[in-house]
Design a protein around this motif. Structure first.
Motif, PDB file in Angstrom:
ATOM      1  N   PHE A   1      39.087  28.860  42.187  1.00 16.33           N
ATOM      2  CA  PHE A   1      39.253  29.167  40.783  1.00 16.33           C
ATOM      3  C   PHE A   1      39.500  27.861  40.036  1.00 16.33           C
TER       4      PHE A   1
ATOM      5  N   GLY B   1      37.158  32.562  38.099  1.00 16.13           N
ATOM      6  CA  GLY B   1      36.595  32.440  39.433  1.00 16.13           C
ATOM      7  C   GLY B   1      35.370  31.549  39.420  1.00 16.13           C
TER       8      GLY B   1
ATOM      9  N   SER C   1      35.844  37.751  42.371  1.00 17.98           N
ATOM     10  CA  SER C   1      36.003  36.772  41.303  1.00 17.98           C
ATOM     11  C   SER C   1      37.256  36.983  40.459  1.00 17.98           C
TER      12      SER C   1
END
Length: 130
Positions: A37, A47, A112
């Protein structure tokens, strides 16, 4: 204890490359997903690229945000419990603090989202100059 150690950041000119490493310990490797990230000043954490390993099935699923597709590659070395993020053709907008994180056996649609990651390493600064 779960530990994640991110390294490899630095200052690079636009068009250059960096390889980030995330060394992980303290958990069963193939039960977890590892994500990269990033967070730029005054922006939300997002993400970048995430990988879900399951050696038992032989499946590898991964996520890349659209802006890094074709430029970044995530990979893992299971023997070293390390996940890498190879970043090529870097752009000034890639400048951020990059974090690696571990989440338990995430499905593709969750990879994500940082809320699904329970463990976080310290960040490593990536600065891309124009």
């Amino acid at each position: 204890d779960v530990q994640l150690q991110a390294s490899g950041g630095g200052l690079v000119q636009a068009g250059g490359s960096l390889r980030l490493s995330c060394a992980a310990s303290g958990f069963r490797w193939d039960d977890y997903s590892i994500g990269w990230f990033r967070q730029a000043p005054e922006k939300e954490r997002e993400g970048v690229s995430c990988i879900n390993l399951n050696d038992r099935r032989g499946d590898v699923t991964s996520y890349y945000r659209d802006s890094v597709k074709g430029r970044f590659t995530i990979s893992s070395d299971n023997a070293k419990n390390t996940v890498y993020l190879q970043m090529n053709s870097l752009k000034p907008e890639d400048t951020a603090v990059y974090y690696c994180a571990a989440g338990f056996n995430l499905i593709l649609s969750s990879l994500s989202n940082p809320v699904h990651y329970a463990y976080w390493g310290q960040g490593t600064q990536v600065t891309v100059s124009s």
